[in-house]
Design a protein around this motif. Structure first.
Motif, PDB file in Angstrom:
ATOM      1  N   ALA A  84     -14.248  17.494  15.310  1.00 47.94           N
ATOM      2  CA  ALA A  84     -14.932  16.484  14.710  1.00 47.94           C
ATOM      3  C   ALA A  84     -15.605  15.842  15.503  1.00 47.94           C
ATOM      4  O   ALA A  84     -16.510  15.161  14.810  1.00 47.94           O
ATOM      5  N   LEU A  85     -14.724  15.844  16.632  1.00 51.42           N
ATOM      6  CA  LEU A  85     -15.471  15.556  18.001  1.00 51.42           C
ATOM      7  C   LEU A  85     -16.859  15.880  18.158  1.00 51.42           C
ATOM      8  O   LEU A  85     -17.885  15.135  17.970  1.00 51.42           O
ATOM      9  N   ASP A  86     -16.883  17.382  17.620  1.00 53.13           N
ATOM     10  CA  ASP A  86     -18.215  17.899  18.048  1.00 53.13           C
ATOM     11  C   ASP A  86     -18.838  18.396  16.737  1.00 53.13           C
ATOM     12  O   ASP A  86     -19.886  18.377  17.331  1.00 53.13           O
ATOM     13  N   SER A 120     -21.171  14.988  17.599  1.00 53.62           N
ATOM     14  CA  SER A 120     -21.863  15.245  18.506  1.00 53.62           C
ATOM     15  C   SER A 120     -23.123  16.142  18.134  1.00 53.62           C
ATOM     16  O   SER A 120     -24.035  15.581  18.750  1.00 53.62           O
ATOM     17  N   ALA A 121     -22.843  17.128  17.663  1.00 51.98           N
ATOM     18  CA  ALA A 121     -24.052  18.684  17.036  1.00 51.98           C
ATOM     19  C   ALA A 121     -24.673  17.528  16.184  1.00 51.98           C
ATOM     20  O   ALA A 121     -24.923  17.840  15.972  1.00 51.98           O
ATOM     21  N   ALA A 122     -24.270  16.041  15.329  1.00 47.34           N
ATOM     22  CA  ALA A 122     -24.752  16.195  13.915  1.00 47.34           C
ATOM     23  C   ALA A 122     -26.004  14.562  15.069  1.00 47.34           C
ATOM     24  O   ALA A 122     -26.249  13.520  14.656  1.00 47.34           O
ATOM     25  N   GLY A 123     -26.136  14.515  16.281  1.00 47.14           N
ATOM     26  CA  GLY A 123     -26.748  13.594  17.505  1.00 47.14           C
ATOM     27  C   GLY A 123     -26.129  12.283  17.100  1.00 47.14           C
ATOM     28  O   GLY A 123     -26.236  10.789  17.454  1.00 47.14           O
ATOM     29  N   LEU A 124     -24.793  11.754  16.804  1.00 45.28           N
ATOM     30  CA  LEU A 124     -23.375  10.531  16.393  1.00 45.28           C
ATOM     31  C   LEU A 124     -22.225  10.955  17.728  1.00 45.28           C
ATOM     32  O   LEU A 124     -22.244  11.547  18.335  1.00 45.28           O
ATOM     33  N   GLU A 125     -22.618   9.527  18.692  1.00 46.26           N
ATOM     34  CA  GLU A 125     -21.615   8.967  19.619  1.00 46.26           C
ATOM     35  C   GLU A 125     -20.834   8.707  18.881  1.00 46.26           C
ATOM     36  O   GLU A 125     -20.623   7.825  17.912  1.00 46.26           O
ATOM     37  N   PRO A 126     -18.939   8.984  19.406  1.00 43.02           N
ATOM     38  CA  PRO A 126     -18.279   8.856  18.714  1.00 43.02           C
ATOM     39  C   PRO A 126     -17.674   7.716  18.851  1.00 43.02           C
ATOM     40  O   PRO A 126     -16.470   7.388  18.714  1.00 43.02           O
ATOM     41  N   GLY A 127     -17.552   7.043  20.001  1.00 45.14           N
ATOM     42  CA  GLY A 127     -17.780   5.985  20.774  1.00 45.14           C
ATOM     43  C   GLY A 127     -16.347   6.133  20.537  1.00 45.14           C
ATOM     44  O   GLY A 127     -15.654   7.119  21.726  1.00 45.14           O
ATOM     45  N   ARG A 138     -19.405  16.046   5.746  1.00 40.74           N
ATOM     46  CA  ARG A 138     -20.131  15.202   4.330  1.00 40.74           C
ATOM     47  C   ARG A 138     -19.646  14.029   5.232  1.00 40.74           C
ATOM     48  O   ARG A 138     -21.028  13.013   4.617  1.00 40.74           O
ATOM     49  N   ALA A 139     -18.603  13.949   5.189  1.00 43.22           N
ATOM     50  CA  ALA A 139     -18.341  12.664   6.111  1.00 43.22           C
ATOM     51  C   ALA A 139     -19.607  12.218   6.961  1.00 43.22           C
ATOM     52  O   ALA A 139     -19.639  11.035   7.850  1.00 43.22           O
ATOM     53  N   VAL A 140     -19.370  13.187   7.845  1.00 37.90           N
ATOM     54  CA  VAL A 140     -20.211  12.907   8.917  1.00 37.90           C
ATOM     55  C   VAL A 140     -21.574  13.011   8.456  1.00 37.90           C
ATOM     56  O   VAL A 140     -22.649  11.930   9.164  1.00 37.90           O
ATOM     57  N   ALA A 141     -22.503  13.451   7.698  1.00 38.39           N
ATOM     58  CA  ALA A 141     -23.685  13.317   7.365  1.00 38.39           C
ATOM     59  C   ALA A 141     -23.687  11.956   6.512  1.00 38.39           C
ATOM     60  O   ALA A 141     -25.026  11.795   6.956  1.00 38.39           O
TER      61      ALA A 141
END
Length: 234
Positions: A47-49, A52-59, A3-6
């Protein structure tokens, strides 16, 4: 998806936030063999994966605190947080490191009073120490009002004139007393409570041992009445 990633993905897509870093903190890095370290690193990589799966760069990715900086290269990622190790304080004095640490902080004062007392004289509140012989004692104008732990009373040592001297009697709000024995000393002489130990002075870890605490507390609890002076690199 977590939910946090979304939520982060939706907020960034809407232009409300920009993800600049992803981090966590190791709970047991002071114990390199503790299974929590592997579990936390695995969870962080997962969490990093997911990002990435959500199309986000982790910075900037950072996980290592001071102990992991010294002992866990696999957790270094983009940044590390050396914390108190940057002051030369070991996260755990029992741990061994490939990197040498030298304490960079020295706490000095000057003797405010030097006097001779006879055997049997009580020193400070409660007379928790009485002179076993005729001796010379000296006042040092530092106490628990400056962050010097009362728990170190009758246990800690200082350096005066190149020699160790024990702290005797109860540490007061604004002063403590040291037993100089038969050595010669004068008001205004330098006294070192702790330093790197290169000249025989106690270290912050020595004071931690005397106080029943950790070196972190010894150096961070020092109060505003103590003047800080930066002397540059050695």
């Amino acid at each position: 998806m977590d939910r946090a990633v979304a939520a982060a993905a939706a907020a960034q897509a809407a232009g409300r936030i920009e993800i600049t870093g992803t981090w966590s903190h190791l709970a047991c890095a002071d114990e390199p063999a503790h299974p929590a370290n592997d579990l936390q690193e695995q969870a962080f990589r997962a969490a990093l994966d997911e990002l990435s799966a959500a199309g986000l760069e982790p910075g900037l990715r950072h996980l290592s605190n001071r102990a992991a900086t010294l002992t866990r290269p696999s957790a270094h990622f983009d940044l590390v947080r050396p914390g108190i190790a940057s002051y030369g304080i070991r996260p755990d004095p029992a741990m061994t490191y490939s990197t040498s640490l030298t304490p960079v902080m020295t706490l000095r004062s000057r003797l405010a009073q030097v006097k001779r007392i006879p055997a049997g004289s009580g020193v400070s509140y409660g007379w928790t120490w009485t002179a076993p012989r005729d001796t010379t004692v000296a006042d040092v104008p530092l106490g628990y009002g400056d962050g010097v732990a009362v728990a170190a009373s009758n246990r800690a040592q200082v350096l005066v004139g190149g020699e160790r001297a024990p702290v005797v009697g109860r540490i007061c709000m604004d002063q403590l007393v040291v037993d100089l024995g038969e050595r010669q000393a004068s008001r205004g002489d330098t006294v070192v409570l702790f330093g790197p130990g290169d000249s025989g002075e106690p270290t912050a870890q020595d004071w931690a041992d005397a106080s029943g605490t950790i070196a972190y507390e010894v150096v961070t609890r020092l109060g505003d009445r103590i003047v800080r002076t930066y002397q540059g690199e050695r």
